[in-house]
Design an enzyme around this catalytic site. Structure first.
Site, mmCIF file in Angstrom:
data_model
loop_
_atom_site.group_PDB
_atom_site.id
_atom_site.type_symbol
_atom_site.label_atom_id
_atom_site.label_comp_id
_atom_site.label_asym_id
_atom_site.label_seq_id
_atom_site.Cartn_x
_atom_site.Cartn_y
_atom_site.Cartn_z
ATOM 1 N N LYS A 9 1.079 80.505 -3.655
ATOM 2 C CA LYS A 9 -0.299 80.011 -3.652
ATOM 3 C C LYS A 9 -0.840 80.005 -5.072
ATOM 4 O O LYS A 9 -0.695 80.981 -5.809
ATOM 5 C CB LYS A 9 -1.173 80.897 -2.762
ATOM 6 C CG LYS A 9 -2.640 80.495 -2.765
ATOM 7 C CD LYS A 9 -3.454 81.278 -1.766
ATOM 8 C CE LYS A 9 -3.772 82.660 -2.275
ATOM 9 N NZ LYS A 9 -4.859 83.313 -1.512
ATOM 10 N N SER A 25 0.945 62.035 -5.575
ATOM 11 C CA SER A 25 1.269 63.428 -5.848
ATOM 12 C C SER A 25 0.163 64.211 -6.526
ATOM 13 O O SER A 25 -0.955 63.753 -6.675
ATOM 14 C CB SER A 25 2.548 63.534 -6.675
ATOM 15 O OG SER A 25 2.307 63.030 -7.973
ATOM 16 N N THR A 57 0.861 66.775 0.020
ATOM 17 C CA THR A 57 1.461 65.864 -0.948
ATOM 18 C C THR A 57 2.657 66.582 -1.565
ATOM 19 O O THR A 57 3.212 67.475 -0.934
ATOM 20 C CB THR A 57 0.418 65.387 -1.991
ATOM 21 O OG1 THR A 57 1.002 64.362 -2.802
ATOM 22 C CG2 THR A 57 -0.117 66.508 -2.848
ATOM 23 N N TYR A 58 3.043 66.213 -2.767
ATOM 24 C CA TYR A 58 4.141 66.897 -3.447
ATOM 25 C C TYR A 58 3.746 67.171 -4.885
ATOM 26 O O TYR A 58 2.852 66.523 -5.440
ATOM 27 C CB TYR A 58 5.448 66.096 -3.365
ATOM 28 C CG TYR A 58 5.379 64.722 -3.982
ATOM 29 C CD1 TYR A 58 5.759 64.516 -5.310
ATOM 30 C CD2 TYR A 58 4.933 63.629 -3.250
ATOM 31 C CE1 TYR A 58 5.688 63.252 -5.882
ATOM 32 C CE2 TYR A 58 4.865 62.372 -3.809
ATOM 33 C CZ TYR A 58 5.243 62.187 -5.124
ATOM 34 O OH TYR A 58 5.166 60.933 -5.682
ATOM 35 N N ALA A 74 -3.521 58.084 -3.429
ATOM 36 C CA ALA A 74 -4.494 58.109 -2.331
ATOM 37 C C ALA A 74 -5.210 59.450 -2.233
ATOM 38 O O ALA A 74 -6.390 59.518 -1.876
ATOM 39 C CB ALA A 74 -3.797 57.779 -1.017
ATOM 40 N N ALA A 75 -4.509 60.535 -2.582
ATOM 41 C CA ALA A 75 -5.119 61.871 -2.521
ATOM 42 C C ALA A 75 -6.288 62.012 -3.487
ATOM 43 O O ALA A 75 -7.133 62.897 -3.311
ATOM 44 C CB ALA A 75 -4.065 62.941 -2.801
#
Length: 126
Positions: A9, A25, A57-58, A74-75
């Site tokens: 995290k 991403s 996402t990545y 898009a994120a």
């Protein structure tokens, strides 16, 4: 049986860029990726503290020690510069592996510089 656990995290990182036209991403400072044991192109879950958005996402690598957290493609519609994010990864472990399991938790300052690392979350008290 396997259990899916929090693996790593990045806690309350600040979005520095939001690039709608960049190839998807989330770009993350390479030093933060290493501290949290997140690999480039690994799936990540992002939780936006400011607006409640949660999305997957990545990760891609941003310049080491730059403090960059850039939400792309898009994120970019789900996070704006200045927003606080929690970026998490999860992994599945067997019961035997859980005996040695410890998540990698990375805490940052306002400039996305590492200020603390832990392997547990303190017990929440009343």
């Amino acid at each position: 049986m396997q259990r899916t656990m929090l693996k790593s995290k990045l806690h309350r990182v600040h979005v520095t860029h939001s690039e709608l036209d960049y190839e998807g991403s989330c770009a993350i400072d390479e030093a933060l990726l290493e501290a949290a044991d997140i690999k480039e192109y690994q799936q990540i879950d992002i939780y936006n503290v400011n607006n409640g958005e949660r999305f997957t996402t990545y990760a891609i690598r941003a310049e080491r020690n730059s403090g960059i957290i850039s939400v792309n493609g898009a994120a970019a519609r789900k996070a704006s510069p200045g927003d606080l994010l929690i970026i998490a990864t999860y992994a599945s472990y067997t019961e035997a592996e859980l005996a040695q399991f410890k998540p990698q938790l990375v805490y940052v300052d306002a400039d996305n510089r590492i200020k603390n690392q832990r392997q547990h979350i303190p017990v929440q008290a009343a």
